[in-house]
Scaffold this active site. Structure first.
Site, PDB file in Angstrom:
ATOM      1  N   CYS A   2      74.136  40.442   6.379  1.00  0.00           N
ATOM      2  CA  CYS A   2      72.791  39.899   6.305  1.00  0.00           C
ATOM      3  C   CYS A   2      72.138  40.058   7.681  1.00  0.00           C
ATOM      4  CB  CYS A   2      72.712  38.424   5.925  1.00  0.00           C
ATOM      5  SG  CYS A   2      73.385  38.067   4.304  1.00  0.00           S
ATOM      6  N   ARG A  27      73.127  45.813   7.983  1.00  0.00           N
ATOM      7  CA  ARG A  27      73.887  44.577   7.828  1.00  0.00           C
ATOM      8  C   ARG A  27      73.958  44.107   6.373  1.00  0.00           C
ATOM      9  NH1 ARG A  27      74.677  42.082  12.645  1.00  0.00           N
ATOM     10  NH2 ARG A  27      75.038  40.114  11.619  1.00  0.00           N
ATOM     11  N   TRP A  73      73.353  40.724   2.227  1.00  0.00           N
ATOM     12  CA  TRP A  73      74.616  41.212   1.664  1.00  0.00           C
ATOM     13  C   TRP A  73      75.190  40.016   0.924  1.00  0.00           C
ATOM     14  CZ3 TRP A  73      79.882  40.193   1.802  1.00  0.00           C
ATOM     15  CH2 TRP A  73      80.722  41.216   1.361  1.00  0.00           C
ATOM     16  N   ASN A  99      72.310  33.866   7.651  1.00  0.00           N
ATOM     17  CA  ASN A  99      73.400  34.851   7.642  1.00  0.00           C
ATOM     18  C   ASN A  99      74.693  34.061   7.838  1.00  0.00           C
ATOM     19  OD1 ASN A  99      74.542  37.037  10.328  1.00  0.00           O
ATOM     20  ND2 ASN A  99      75.266  36.904   8.251  1.00  0.00           N
ATOM     21  N   GLY A 100      75.590  34.130   6.859  1.00  0.00           N
ATOM     22  CA  GLY A 100      76.856  33.393   7.001  1.00  0.00           C
ATOM     23  C   GLY A 100      77.221  32.708   5.699  1.00  0.00           C
ATOM     24  N   GLU A 487      91.836  57.521   8.391  1.00  0.00           N
ATOM     25  CA  GLU A 487      90.405  57.445   8.679  1.00  0.00           C
ATOM     26  C   GLU A 487      89.631  58.448   7.809  1.00  0.00           C
ATOM     27  OE1 GLU A 487      88.506  55.470   9.973  1.00  0.00           O
ATOM     28  OE2 GLU A 487      86.710  56.525  10.577  1.00  0.00           O
ATOM     29  N   LYS A 491      86.734  57.339   5.189  1.00  0.00           N
ATOM     30  CA  LYS A 491      85.372  57.880   5.262  1.00  0.00           C
ATOM     31  C   LYS A 491      84.940  58.405   3.890  1.00  0.00           C
ATOM     32  CE  LYS A 491      83.882  56.698   8.262  1.00  0.00           C
ATOM     33  NZ  LYS A 491      84.661  55.867   9.125  1.00  0.00           N
ATOM     34  N   GLU A 494      84.357  55.459   1.439  1.00  0.00           N
ATOM     35  CA  GLU A 494      83.204  54.634   1.801  1.00  0.00           C
ATOM     36  C   GLU A 494      81.884  55.233   1.353  1.00  0.00           C
ATOM     37  OE1 GLU A 494      83.669  52.297   5.969  1.00  0.00           O
ATOM     38  OE2 GLU A 494      83.832  54.444   6.131  1.00  0.00           O
ATOM     39  N   HIS A 510     107.582  60.141  -1.379  1.00  0.00           N
ATOM     40  CA  HIS A 510     108.035  58.845  -1.909  1.00  0.00           C
ATOM     41  C   HIS A 510     106.984  58.216  -2.822  1.00  0.00           C
ATOM     42  CE1 HIS A 510     111.514  59.032   0.681  1.00  0.00           C
ATOM     43  NE2 HIS A 510     110.731  59.296   1.708  1.00  0.00           N
ATOM     44  N   LYS A 609      77.768  46.868   7.562  1.00  0.00           N
ATOM     45  CA  LYS A 609      78.362  47.328   8.811  1.00  0.00           C
ATOM     46  C   LYS A 609      79.005  46.201   9.603  1.00  0.00           C
ATOM     47  CE  LYS A 609      77.780  50.613  12.376  1.00  0.00           C
ATOM     48  NZ  LYS A 609      78.910  51.358  11.831  1.00  0.00           N
TER      49      LYS A 609
END
Ligand code: G6P
Length: 614
Positions: A2, A27, A73, A99-100, A487, A491, A494, A510, A609
Site C-alpha cells: 500500500c 507498493r 495491496w 498502510n499496514g 533467482e 523471475k 513472478e 532426486h 514490491k
C-alpha cells in the site's frame, strides 16, 4: 505494501496526489483512491490501478488544497471499490488512509458495534477511523489527540494519514512499522510512504520513527509528538538526493527493462569509493568500526526474503569460500518464529532492497534482542532496516520501481562480494596475489555486464519465442550458480506466471527429472568452471529424456554447443563473481517472455514490491 500520499499547502492537491500514487503503485495496485477537502470532503475510490481511478473521476469535483491518496495491496477484504481507501468514519467527518494491519481490529470492531457503529467495508482500516471518531466524540478532542489515543489501543503495523472536515487546516500522520516520510516545502507539506512523490517539490524530508505522530498544520507547520504526547523537539531534517530521471522510465516501455539495462552503472555506483583497481584495495566504510567483531564472529547469519534471500545464498558461497567464516542463510519469516539460537558472538546481516520488509525487520529486532551485532544491506536510504541496524552499507542502485528486483540484486551481490573480499583480506584467508586478482576482476564487472546485456539480447528474444507457451520450466545450476537458478525461476514465475523451479543440477535426479519431457524447457547455467564437467553430465541426463536445453555458457564453450538446443554466451569471470554476469540472461529471458505473453511486467498480479505485512 500500500502506498500513501498526502498534501497540504496552496496548490491543488489532486494532481500531486495522482502523480504521487503513480510513483507508489509498486507498493500495491489492487485499488486506488483520493480524498479532497474543499469545504466538502470528497472521496473517490476505485478497484484497479491509478489509471482506473483517474478515468472514474473524470470531471468530478477535484478541488482542494488538502488531500490524501492511497494505492492498495489487499489484506483485509477483497480488492474492490468498497474496501478501497480512503475510508470515512461513520459520520463522514473524518477520513483515513492506511498502510499496514491492525491486528486487534476484530475486538475493537465488536466494542464499536456496542456503541452503535456500523461498517460498510471488510477492512481493519474502517475500524480504526471509527475508533478515532468515537474517541474524538467522547472527549470532544482535537483530531491529533483522538488519533494518538486511538493508537494506544491498537496492536499492529500502520502508517496512516487522517483529515478532519471540521479542522481543514491540518493533516495528522502516524507510523509504526510501516514507513512514512514528511516533505517540507515553502508553506506546504507532503507525507508519503517514500520520497518519490515528494522529490520534485522539495528535498527536505523528515523520516518519522515508530510511535511518532506528525501534526502538519497551515498555521503551526510541522510538530512531531510521540504516542505519550511528548513533543519530539527538533525533528531531524534530511536532504534527499534523488533525481527525477531515476524515477521515470526514460524511453523504456517498462521500468524493469530500464533497470536491467542500468546495471553496468549501478554496479559501478555500488563500488565507487569502495574499490580501487589502480591502488589495489577494497574497503567498506560501514564495516570499519566492526571489522574485528565480524572477522571473529562464530557465525554470520543472513536474514532476507525473496530475491534478497537469493543474494544471501550467494553471500554464503562468497564468505565461506573466501573469508572462511561460517554462514547461515535464513528466510526472515521462518527465522523469527523458530526460536533460533543466537549469541553475542554472531553477526546478523539483513539484506533488503526496500529496507521495509516486515519479516526481515522483525528478524532483525529479534537478533538485536538476543545480543547479536546487526548489519543492514539496503538500497533505500533512510529505510527502517537501515536505521534499525548497528551498522550497514547501502548498495546505491537508485530507486527500483519494477516489482521484480533486478538491479538491486546485482547491487546486493556486488556489495557482498566486496564484503567477502575485505573480510578475507583481513583474516588472511586469501593470498595477496589472489586479493589483487579479485580486485582487478571486480573492476571489470560493469563492462562484462554491459557485454552480457548487448551480446545475449537477440538470442534471448529467439529463445523467449520458443519458451513463451511453456507451462513449466526448470532452472539448474551448481555452486555459485545454484542461487542464480533459483533467482531465474523466481523471475519467470513472478512476471510471466509460468511455473518454474530452480534446483541444484545434481539434485535433479532426486525428483524433478520425472517432469522432463519434450515440453519442458530446462535452463542450465553452466558458467562456473569448477562445475563444468559435472553439469555437462546433468545436461546429458536431460537430453536423454528429450528435455529442451537452454544453456548459459562462457564465450567459446564449444562442448556445450554440441549438446544443448540453445546457447546463450556471456563473458567469463572469476568463479566467485559468476552470478553477477550469469543472472543477466535470467532477467532478460523472464522479461521478454512476460512481454510476449502480454503481462504487465512492472506490476505483476498479486505481488507488491515492499511487503510491509507479515
Ligand atoms: C517482495 C518483492 C521481491 C523482493 C522481496 C524482498 O516479494 O516482490 O522482489 O525480493 O519482497 O524485498 P526486500 O525489499 O526486502 O528486498
Amino acid at each position: 505494501m500500500c502506498g500513501i500520499v498526502g498534501y497540504i499547502g496552496n496548490r491543488q492537491a489532486y494532481p500531486i496526489l495522482i502523480k504521487g500514487l503513480r510513483r507508489l503503485e509498486y507498493r500495491g495496485y489492487d485499488s486506488a483512491g483520493v480524498a479532497l477537502l474543499n469545504g466538502a470532503l470528497n472521496v473517490y475510490k476505485k478497484k484497479g490501478k491509478v489509471n482506473d481511478l483517474v478515468n472514474f473521476i473524470g470531471d468530478k469535483n477535484i478541488k482542494g488544497n488538502l488531500g490524501i491518496g492511497h494505492t492498495r495491496w489487499a489484506t483485509h477484504g477483497a480488492p474492490d471499490d468498497i474496501n478501497a481507501h480512503p475510508h470515512f468514519s461513520g459520520s463522514e467527518r473524518l477520513v483515513i488512509i492506511h498502510n499496514g494491519i491492525i491486528e486487534n481490529y476484530a475486538t475493537i470492531k465488536s466494542w464499536l458495534e456496542t456503541k452503535g457503529h456500523t461498517f460498510t467495508s471488510e477492512t481493519d482500516t474502517e475500524v480504526l477511523i471509527c475508533l478515532i471518531e468515537q474517541i474524538q466524540k467522547e472527549g470532544d478532542l482535537p483530531i491529533e489527540d483522538a488519533v494518538r489515543i486511538a493508537l494506544t489501543k491498537v496492536v499492529g503495523a500502520y502508517a496512516i494519514v487522517v483529515i478532519d472536515r471540521l479542522d481543514p487546516n491540518k493533516m495528522v500522520a502516524a507510523r509504526k512499522s510501516s514507513p512514512l516520510v514528511v516533505g517540507i516545502g515553502e508553506e506546504e507539506f507532503f507525507v508519503a510512504s517514500d520520497a518519490t512523490p515528494i522529490v520534485e517539490y522539495t528535498n527536505q524530508v523528515v523520516y518519522l520513527d515508530d510511535n511518532e505522530i506528525a501534526i502538519v498544520s497551515r498555521e503551526n507547520g510541522l510538530k512531531v509528538v510521540n504516542i505519550q504526547n511528548e513533543e519530539v523537539k527538533i525533528p531531524i531534517v534530511h536532504e534527499i538526493d534523488m533525481k527525477i530521471e531515476a524515477i521515470e522510465k526514460g524511453g523504456y516501455e517498462y521500468f524493469m527493462h530500464k533497470e536491467i539495462y542500468e546495471q553496468p552503472k549501478t554496479i559501478d555506483d555500488c563500488m565507487r569509493g569502495r574499490l580501487s583497481v589502480q591502488e589495489g584495495w577494497a574497503r567498506l566504510g560501514g564495516l570499519a568500526q566492526y571489522k574485528n567483531k565480524i572477522c571473529n564472529a562464530d557465525r554470520i547469519i543472513i536474514v532476507a526474503c525473496g530475491t534478497s534471500w537469493h543474494a544471501g545464498l550467494i553471500a554464503e558461497y562468497l564468505i565461506e569460500d573466501l573469508a572462511r567464516i561460517p554462514v547461515e542463510v535464513e528466510y526472515a519469516s521462518e527465522f523469527r518464529y523458530r526460536n533460533p539460537i543466537i549469541s553475542e558472538r554472531d553477526v546478523v546481516l539483513a539484506i533488503s532492497q526496500s529496507g521495509e520488509t516486515a519479516d526481515t525487520l522483525a528478524a532483525l529486532e529479534l537478533a538485536k534482542k538476543m545480543g547479536a551485532l546487526t548489519y543492514g544491506i539496503c538500497n533505500v536510504v533512510g529505510s527502517s532496516i537501515a536505521r534499525a541496524t548497528d551498522a550497514g552499507s547501502y548498495i546505491h542502485a537508485g530507486p527500483e520501481i519494477g516489482v521484480a528486483s533486478t538491479k538491486a540484486f546485482t547491487g546486493q551481490v556486488t556489495l557482498l562480494s566486496l564484503m567477502a573480499l575485505v573480510l578475507a583480506n583481513e583474516r588472511g584467508t586469501i593470498s595477496s596475489t589472489q586479493y589483487q586478482e579479485y580486485i582487478t576482476e571486480l573492476g571489470q564487472i560493469p563492462e562484462k555486464v554491459n557485454k552480457a546485456l548487448t551480446s545475449s539480447d537477440d538470442e534471448i528474444r529467439i529463445i523467449s519465442e520458443k519458451m513463451k507457451n511453456a507451462d513449466n520450466a526448470l532452472y539448474l545450476g551448481r555452486g555459485y550458480n545454484f542461487p542464480v537458478a533459483l533467482e531465474g525461476a523466481l523471475k519467470l514465475k513472478e512476471i510471466s506466471y509460468i511455473h518454474a523451479e530452480g534446483y541444484p543440477a545434481a539434485e535433479m535426479k532426486h525428483g524433478p527429472i520425472a517432469l522432463i519431457d519434450e515440453n519442458m524447457p530446462v535452463v542450465v547455467i553452466a558458467t562456473n568452471p569448477s562445475a563444468h564437467e559435472k553439469i555437462m553430465s546433468n545436461v546429458q541426463e536431460v537430453k536423454a529424456r528429450k528435455g529442451v536445453v537452454i544453456a548459459v555458457v562462457n564465450e567459446g564453450d564449444s562442448e556445450m554447443k554440441k549438446i544443448a538446443d540453445y546457447i546463450i554466451e556471456i563473458p567469463s569471470t572469476l568463479e566467485p563473481f559468476t552470478p553477477l554476469i550469469s543472472v543477466i540472461p535470467m532477467q532478460l529471458l523472464s522479461y521478454h517472455i512476460a512481454v510476449m505473453r502480454g503481462c504487465n511486467v512492472d506490476q505483476p498480479r498479486n505481488l507488491a514490491k515492499s511487503v510491509t505485512v507479515e
